[in-house]
Write an enzyme that holds these catalytic residues in place. Sequence first.
Site, PDB file in Angstrom:
ATOM      1  N   SER A  11       0.835  -1.200   0.000  1.00  0.00           N
ATOM      2  CA  SER A  11       0.000   0.000   0.000  1.00  0.00           C
ATOM      3  C   SER A  11       0.869   1.249   0.000  1.00  0.00           C
ATOM      4  O   SER A  11       0.360   2.361  -0.028  1.00  0.00           O
ATOM      5  CB  SER A  11      -0.912   0.004   1.237  1.00  0.00           C
ATOM      6  OG  SER A  11      -1.767  -1.121   1.199  1.00  0.00           O
ATOM      7  N   ASN A  12       2.180   1.057   0.026  1.00  0.00           N
ATOM      8  CA  ASN A  12       3.133   2.160   0.078  1.00  0.00           C
ATOM      9  C   ASN A  12       3.346   2.708  -1.333  1.00  0.00           C
ATOM     10  O   ASN A  12       3.925   2.039  -2.188  1.00  0.00           O
ATOM     11  CB  ASN A  12       4.441   1.652   0.689  1.00  0.00           C
ATOM     12  CG  ASN A  12       5.471   2.735   0.864  1.00  0.00           C
ATOM     13  OD1 ASN A  12       5.738   3.509  -0.038  1.00  0.00           O
ATOM     14  ND2 ASN A  12       6.088   2.764   2.037  1.00  0.00           N
ATOM     15  N   LYS A  13       2.878   3.931  -1.578  1.00  0.00           N
ATOM     16  CA  LYS A  13       2.976   4.531  -2.912  1.00  0.00           C
ATOM     17  C   LYS A  13       4.420   4.683  -3.369  1.00  0.00           C
ATOM     18  O   LYS A  13       4.717   4.569  -4.556  1.00  0.00           O
ATOM     19  CB  LYS A  13       2.257   5.877  -2.927  1.00  0.00           C
ATOM     20  CG  LYS A  13       0.757   5.744  -2.804  1.00  0.00           C
ATOM     21  CD  LYS A  13       0.077   7.098  -2.751  1.00  0.00           C
ATOM     22  CE  LYS A  13      -1.415   6.920  -2.517  1.00  0.00           C
ATOM     23  NZ  LYS A  13      -2.099   8.184  -2.317  1.00  0.00           N
ATOM     24  N   GLY A  14       5.323   4.944  -2.439  1.00  0.00           N
ATOM     25  CA  GLY A  14       6.734   5.058  -2.795  1.00  0.00           C
ATOM     26  C   GLY A  14       7.287   3.743  -3.322  1.00  0.00           C
ATOM     27  O   GLY A  14       8.040   3.720  -4.303  1.00  0.00           O
ATOM     28  N   ASP A  71       9.242  -6.504   2.011  1.00  0.00           N
ATOM     29  CA  ASP A  71       9.281  -5.989   3.370  1.00  0.00           C
ATOM     30  C   ASP A  71      10.686  -5.467   3.551  1.00  0.00           C
ATOM     31  O   ASP A  71      11.664  -6.150   3.214  1.00  0.00           O
ATOM     32  CB  ASP A  71       8.936  -7.037   4.429  1.00  0.00           C
ATOM     33  CG  ASP A  71       8.596  -6.372   5.754  1.00  0.00           C
ATOM     34  OD1 ASP A  71       7.785  -5.420   5.746  1.00  0.00           O
ATOM     35  OD2 ASP A  71       9.138  -6.770   6.786  1.00  0.00           O
ATOM     36  N   TYR A 158      13.014   7.031   5.230  1.00  0.00           N
ATOM     37  CA  TYR A 158      14.206   7.590   5.869  1.00  0.00           C
ATOM     38  C   TYR A 158      15.231   8.109   4.860  1.00  0.00           C
ATOM     39  O   TYR A 158      16.357   8.428   5.230  1.00  0.00           O
ATOM     40  CB  TYR A 158      14.861   6.513   6.748  1.00  0.00           C
ATOM     41  CG  TYR A 158      13.966   6.024   7.864  1.00  0.00           C
ATOM     42  CD1 TYR A 158      13.922   6.685   9.087  1.00  0.00           C
ATOM     43  CD2 TYR A 158      13.161   4.905   7.693  1.00  0.00           C
ATOM     44  CE1 TYR A 158      13.098   6.241  10.110  1.00  0.00           C
ATOM     45  CE2 TYR A 158      12.329   4.448   8.706  1.00  0.00           C
ATOM     46  CZ  TYR A 158      12.303   5.126   9.914  1.00  0.00           C
ATOM     47  OH  TYR A 158      11.486   4.690  10.927  1.00  0.00           O
TER      48      TYR A 158
END
Length: 196
Positions: A11-14, A71, A158
Amino acid sequence: MNRTKIVLATSNKGKVKEMADVLSAFGFEVIAQSEFGLVSPPETGLTFVENALLKARYASKMTGLPAIADDSGLAVDALAGAPGLYSARYAGIEDDDTANRRKLLAEMQNVPDGQRAAKFVSCIVMLKHETDPTPKIAFGECFGEILREERGQNGFGYDALFFYPAKQCTFAELDSTEKKQISHRALALVALQKQL
């Protein structure tokens, strides 16, 4: 060319932005899980591998398609490997990059220069189907150090604090094309491609 459809279980757009082009170059038709209205399941694993498997199995089960999941996290030597598995929710709120960076800076405040080593770790898992007994598993790592302040406007997570000595800049100072070639996720994708 007949391209294999595969669901990208994040779900992480990046991550979607970073991984979709590379996977497309491998011959896949990449469909983000969000296009199916899916969100990632809780990350209850104790390792990057377990969490990637959880996400890939869930996406494959819900879509009936092969799935690929990542992950990843930041492991800081001075913090005994933290934030590690909890990188996305280090400050207690899922995917709040700003809060996570602030917490990291606060915890690293008294760590002297020369003792700020860190690495980004990525574990990528690919399943042919939900119950695939032989998933493809690949790893990538990038080594650097944590700066005392943010630098750069690109990337996510980060990236603005992670200084990469080989390029003499942070990941957030790299353009997306360059980052896709050298990041921990890029290295894991290259390792995965060798297994295909």
